[in-house]
Design a protein around this motif. Structure first.
Motif, PDB file in Angstrom:
ATOM      1  N   ILE A 390      41.359  12.043 145.752  1.00 16.94           N
ATOM      2  CA  ILE A 390      41.699  10.628 145.871  1.00 16.94           C
ATOM      3  C   ILE A 390      42.969  10.311 145.106  1.00 16.94           C
ATOM      4  O   ILE A 390      43.845   9.590 145.585  1.00 16.94           O
ATOM      5  N   GLY A 391      43.106  10.866 143.905  1.00 16.46           N
ATOM      6  CA  GLY A 391      44.298  10.616 143.114  1.00 16.46           C
ATOM      7  C   GLY A 391      44.264   9.250 142.460  1.00 16.46           C
ATOM      8  O   GLY A 391      43.227   8.585 142.375  1.00 16.46           O
ATOM      9  N   THR A 392      45.414   8.803 142.006  1.00 14.36           N
ATOM     10  CA  THR A 392      45.529   7.521 141.328  1.00 14.36           C
ATOM     11  C   THR A 392      46.672   6.715 141.938  1.00 14.36           C
ATOM     12  O   THR A 392      47.706   7.283 142.308  1.00 14.36           O
ATOM     13  N   PRO A 393      46.517   5.409 142.095  1.00 13.82           N
ATOM     14  CA  PRO A 393      47.596   4.590 142.670  1.00 13.82           C
ATOM     15  C   PRO A 393      48.711   4.265 141.678  1.00 13.82           C
ATOM     16  O   PRO A 393      49.717   3.695 142.074  1.00 13.82           O
ATOM     17  N   THR A 394      48.564   4.624 140.430  1.00 13.75           N
ATOM     18  CA  THR A 394      49.576   4.273 139.432  1.00 13.75           C
ATOM     19  C   THR A 394      50.707   5.290 139.431  1.00 13.75           C
ATOM     20  O   THR A 394      50.567   6.423 139.906  1.00 13.75           O
ATOM     21  N   ARG A 395      51.839   4.860 138.899  1.00 16.03           N
ATOM     22  CA  ARG A 395      52.982   5.752 138.771  1.00 16.03           C
ATOM     23  C   ARG A 395      52.832   6.617 137.527  1.00 16.03           C
ATOM     24  O   ARG A 395      52.103   6.280 136.598  1.00 16.03           O
ATOM     25  N   SER A 396      53.561   7.728 137.522  1.00 20.43           N
ATOM     26  CA  SER A 396      53.523   8.608 136.363  1.00 20.43           C
ATOM     27  C   SER A 396      54.256   7.942 135.208  1.00 20.43           C
ATOM     28  O   SER A 396      55.294   7.304 135.398  1.00 20.43           O
ATOM     29  N   PRO A 397      53.753   8.075 133.993  1.00 21.90           N
ATOM     30  CA  PRO A 397      54.421   7.439 132.857  1.00 21.90           C
ATOM     31  C   PRO A 397      55.750   8.117 132.536  1.00 21.90           C
ATOM     32  O   PRO A 397      55.903   9.327 132.691  1.00 21.90           O
ATOM     33  N   LYS A 398      56.708   7.318 132.108  1.00 19.60           N
ATOM     34  CA  LYS A 398      58.018   7.830 131.745  1.00 19.60           C
ATOM     35  C   LYS A 398      58.087   8.041 130.239  1.00 19.60           C
ATOM     36  O   LYS A 398      57.625   7.215 129.458  1.00 19.60           O
ATOM     37  N   THR A 399      58.684   9.141 129.862  1.00 26.24           N
ATOM     38  CA  THR A 399      58.819   9.434 128.443  1.00 26.24           C
ATOM     39  C   THR A 399      59.925   8.589 127.831  1.00 26.24           C
ATOM     40  O   THR A 399      60.979   8.387 128.433  1.00 26.24           O
ATOM     41  N   ARG A 400      59.688   8.119 126.630  1.00 29.02           N
ATOM     42  CA  ARG A 400      60.675   7.305 125.937  1.00 29.02           C
ATOM     43  C   ARG A 400      61.710   8.171 125.214  1.00 29.02           C
ATOM     44  O   ARG A 400      62.778   7.691 124.874  1.00 29.02           O
ATOM     45  N   GLY A 401      61.376   9.412 124.937  1.00 33.59           N
ATOM     46  CA  GLY A 401      62.286  10.236 124.153  1.00 33.59           C
ATOM     47  C   GLY A 401      61.956  10.165 122.677  1.00 33.59           C
ATOM     48  O   GLY A 401      61.055   9.424 122.253  1.00 33.59           O
ATOM     49  N   ASN A 402      62.676  10.897 121.879  1.00 38.95           N
ATOM     50  CA  ASN A 402      62.436  10.931 120.447  1.00 38.95           C
ATOM     51  C   ASN A 402      63.343   9.925 119.745  1.00 38.95           C
ATOM     52  O   ASN A 402      64.519   9.788 120.061  1.00 38.95           O
ATOM     53  N   SER A 403      62.800   9.238 118.771  1.00 40.65           N
ATOM     54  CA  SER A 403      63.568   8.266 118.008  1.00 40.65           C
ATOM     55  C   SER A 403      64.559   8.981 117.090  1.00 40.65           C
ATOM     56  O   SER A 403      64.297  10.088 116.592  1.00 40.65           O
ATOM     57  N   ILE A 404      65.706   8.353 116.868  1.00 41.38           N
ATOM     58  CA  ILE A 404      66.717   8.988 116.019  1.00 41.38           C
ATOM     59  C   ILE A 404      66.361   8.887 114.549  1.00 41.38           C
ATOM     60  O   ILE A 404      66.893   9.612 113.694  1.00 41.38           O
ATOM     61  N   GLY A 405      65.406   8.004 114.224  1.00 40.74           N
ATOM     62  CA  GLY A 405      64.992   7.888 112.833  1.00 40.74           C
ATOM     63  C   GLY A 405      65.981   7.107 111.989  1.00 40.74           C
ATOM     64  O   GLY A 405      66.911   6.487 112.481  1.00 40.74           O
ATOM     65  N   ARG A 406      65.773   7.178 110.710  1.00 41.63           N
ATOM     66  CA  ARG A 406      66.651   6.449 109.777  1.00 41.63           C
ATOM     67  C   ARG A 406      67.941   7.226 109.533  1.00 41.63           C
ATOM     68  O   ARG A 406      67.969   8.457 109.570  1.00 41.63           O
ATOM     69  N   VAL A 407      68.991   6.473 109.291  1.00 35.14           N
ATOM     70  CA  VAL A 407      70.287   7.070 108.949  1.00 35.14           C
ATOM     71  C   VAL A 407      70.236   7.517 107.480  1.00 35.14           C
ATOM     72  O   VAL A 407      69.623   6.869 106.631  1.00 35.14           O
ATOM     73  N   GLN A 408      70.902   8.615 107.191  1.00 32.99           N
ATOM     74  CA  GLN A 408      70.892   9.133 105.829  1.00 32.99           C
ATOM     75  C   GLN A 408      71.534   8.117 104.886  1.00 32.99           C
ATOM     76  O   GLN A 408      72.648   7.629 105.115  1.00 32.99           O
ATOM     77  N   GLY A 409      70.826   7.790 103.824  1.00 32.48           N
ATOM     78  CA  GLY A 409      71.299   6.813 102.849  1.00 32.48           C
ATOM     79  C   GLY A 409      70.806   5.401 103.108  1.00 32.48           C
ATOM     80  O   GLY A 409      71.143   4.500 102.317  1.00 32.48           O
ATOM     81  N   GLN A 410      70.082   5.189 104.189  1.00 38.70           N
ATOM     82  CA  GLN A 410      69.589   3.838 104.512  1.00 38.70           C
ATOM     83  C   GLN A 410      68.448   3.480 103.572  1.00 38.70           C
ATOM     84  O   GLN A 410      67.541   4.294 103.321  1.00 38.70           O
ATOM     85  N   VAL A 411      68.484   2.266 103.045  1.00 41.85           N
ATOM     86  CA  VAL A 411      67.475   1.802 102.116  1.00 41.85           C
ATOM     87  C   VAL A 411      66.723   0.633 102.764  1.00 41.85           C
ATOM     88  O   VAL A 411      67.346  -0.291 103.286  1.00 41.85           O
ATOM     89  N   GLN A 412      65.395   0.687 102.718  1.00 45.99           N
ATOM     90  CA  GLN A 412      64.556  -0.372 103.292  1.00 45.99           C
ATOM     91  C   GLN A 412      64.347  -1.471 102.247  1.00 45.99           C
ATOM     92  O   GLN A 412      64.003  -1.186 101.093  1.00 45.99           O
ATOM     93  N   THR A 413      64.560  -2.715 102.634  1.00 46.09           N
ATOM     94  CA  THR A 413      64.370  -3.834 101.706  1.00 46.09           C
ATOM     95  C   THR A 413      62.889  -4.176 101.633  1.00 46.09           C
ATOM     96  O   THR A 413      62.166  -4.002 102.609  1.00 46.09           O
TER      97      THR A 413
END
Length: 413
Positions: A390-413
């Motif tokens: 029967i299968g599924t009527p939904t579309r296949s999920p798309k990958t978002r990719g990997n996040s670049i993360g924080r930049v070196q030296g970035q400080v969180q307030t």
């Protein structure tokens, strides 16, 4: 097959069951229920064929426990009944009760597979009983004009818990419903009062006749109908069944529930073997409804015997569909899980014609055309192949990719 996250799956579940009732007003909910009946029951009713051998639809209702003794943060828990195999222990537990209304499909023979298609499953709150919730479920099903059994003869089979006066009085309002319920062997009923055409006395005429005690044989009058049938078990044992019927019987009522206006037929079923010894304790049944005369004593007994199919459905749902295994601290999630289990059982019923018999290495192969092999467990065994086609009527999920993360030296307030 369904690579989705937990959040997206459960959002779909909540939308399908319309559980976001807190955001809607009560008036809007009532208007929506009046305009749009239960779509889920309507879809399930399309899978039930119209009965051919019998002139009525057969329903069964019962409650099943959902024990949650260790869920301390789960709200609305209470003491529930649960059988205990240890002698001396009280058959109680802590958790929830669920009332399930099912429809029993027609069988060609007694050896066909046992199916009980669930229509409605509601949690029994602490301020109500299972009988009260079951009465509301039956009313919602019988009053829906979009269902195929509307204004057609329907029969409801239930155990002794549903033979109380309040439940039978509520169901007598449905003109097309006949209730077949088992009663305890210590109940007391009454005959219809005799009608005197001459020598009328002043005052209200009597509403009840002579006393009929199920325990005391001396209070019984001659039965109006006696039926003798024979039945052969699966192992070839011959059983003799004697059915005694008393018509126009009455039970005591109250000021608000005038039961003398609702007579019923009382049945006594006694099963013996070839030597005349009792196989089981005699069983008492009552048949109540405006159209009860269309149900013969033999049909009433056979219909009540099919009531045990709902017990098989409960056992299969708990053992194979994990009905009571979902651990959640949210009552709303638990109720949705019960509905999901019911839907999964309904899917097995819908796919039984597509299932192939896949015997285990230790099982004996059987022919594909044998109806006895189309059981819920057999369909579940082959359901992976069916749902893959029967299968599924939904579309296949798309990958978002990997996040670049924080930049070196970035400080969180």
């Amino acid at each position: 097959m369904f690579p989705r996250s937990y959040n997206s799956i459960y959002k779909a579940i909540k939308e399908s069951f319309n559980t976001n009732s807190q955001e809607m007003n009560k008036k809007e909910e009532e208007e929506k229920e009046k305009e749009e009946p239960n779509n889920l029951i309507r879809v399930v009713s399309e899978l039930i064929d119209q009965p051919q051998q019998r002139p009525f639809y057969l329903f069964a209702i019962d409650t099943t426990p959902h024990p949650r003794p260790y869920a301390r943060t789960l709200a609305k828990r209470g003491y529930i009944y649960q059988p205990n195999t240890i002698i001396g222990n009280k058959p109680i537990n802590i958790g929830h009760f669920y009332s399930v209304l099912s429809i029993l499909p027609e069988k060609e023979t007694d050896r066909n597979a046992t199916w009980a298609i669930p229509l409605s499953g509601e949690r029994v709150s602490l301020d109500k009983s299972g009988v009260e919730v079951g009465s509301e479920q039956i009313s919602s099903v019988m009053c829906d004009s979009s269902l195929p059994w509307h204004e057609k003869l329907c029969v409801l089979v239930a155990d002794s818990a549903y033979s109380q006066r309040s439940f039978l009085f509520d169901q007598s309002k449905h003109k097309n419903l006949v209730v077949i319920a088992r009663v305890r062997s210590n109940r007391i009923f009454y005959q219809s009062p005799p009608v005197y055409e001459s020598n009328k006395k002043r005052g209200c005429p009597p509403k009840y006749g002579e006393r009929f005690n199920l325990v005391d044989v001396e209070t019984w009058h001659e039965p109006d109908e006696t039926t003798l049938i024979q039945q052969t078990t699966h192992k070839g044992r011959l059983l003799n069944i004697t059915i005694l019927a008393w018509h126009q019987m009455l039970m005591r009522g109250t000021k608000d529930q005038k039961m003398y206006r609702h007579p019923f037929t009382l049945l006594r079923i006694h099963v013996t073997d070839d030597s005349g010894n009792s196989v089981w304790k005699p069983m008492w049944l009552i048949v109540m409804g405006n159209q009860r005369e269309q149900i013969s004593p033999t049909v009433a007994y056979q219909s009540f015997r099919q009531r045990f199919d709902i017990e098989h459905m409960f056992r299969f749902s708990k053992q194979r569909l994990l009905m009571t295994e979902f651990q959640t601290p949210d009552v709303e999630h638990e109720e949705n899980w019960i509905r999901l289990v019911m839907l999964s059982y309904i899917q097995l019923w819908a796919a039984k014609e597509l299932a192939s018999h896949l015997p285990r290495p230790w099982e004996r192969p059987k022919e594909q055309s044998n109806d006895k092999i189309v059981t819920p467990s057999v369909v579940q065994r082959d359901f992976q192949r069916i749902i893959s086609l029967i299968g599924t009527p939904t579309r296949s999920p798309k990958t978002r990719g990997n996040s670049i993360g924080r930049v070196q030296g970035q400080v969180q307030t």
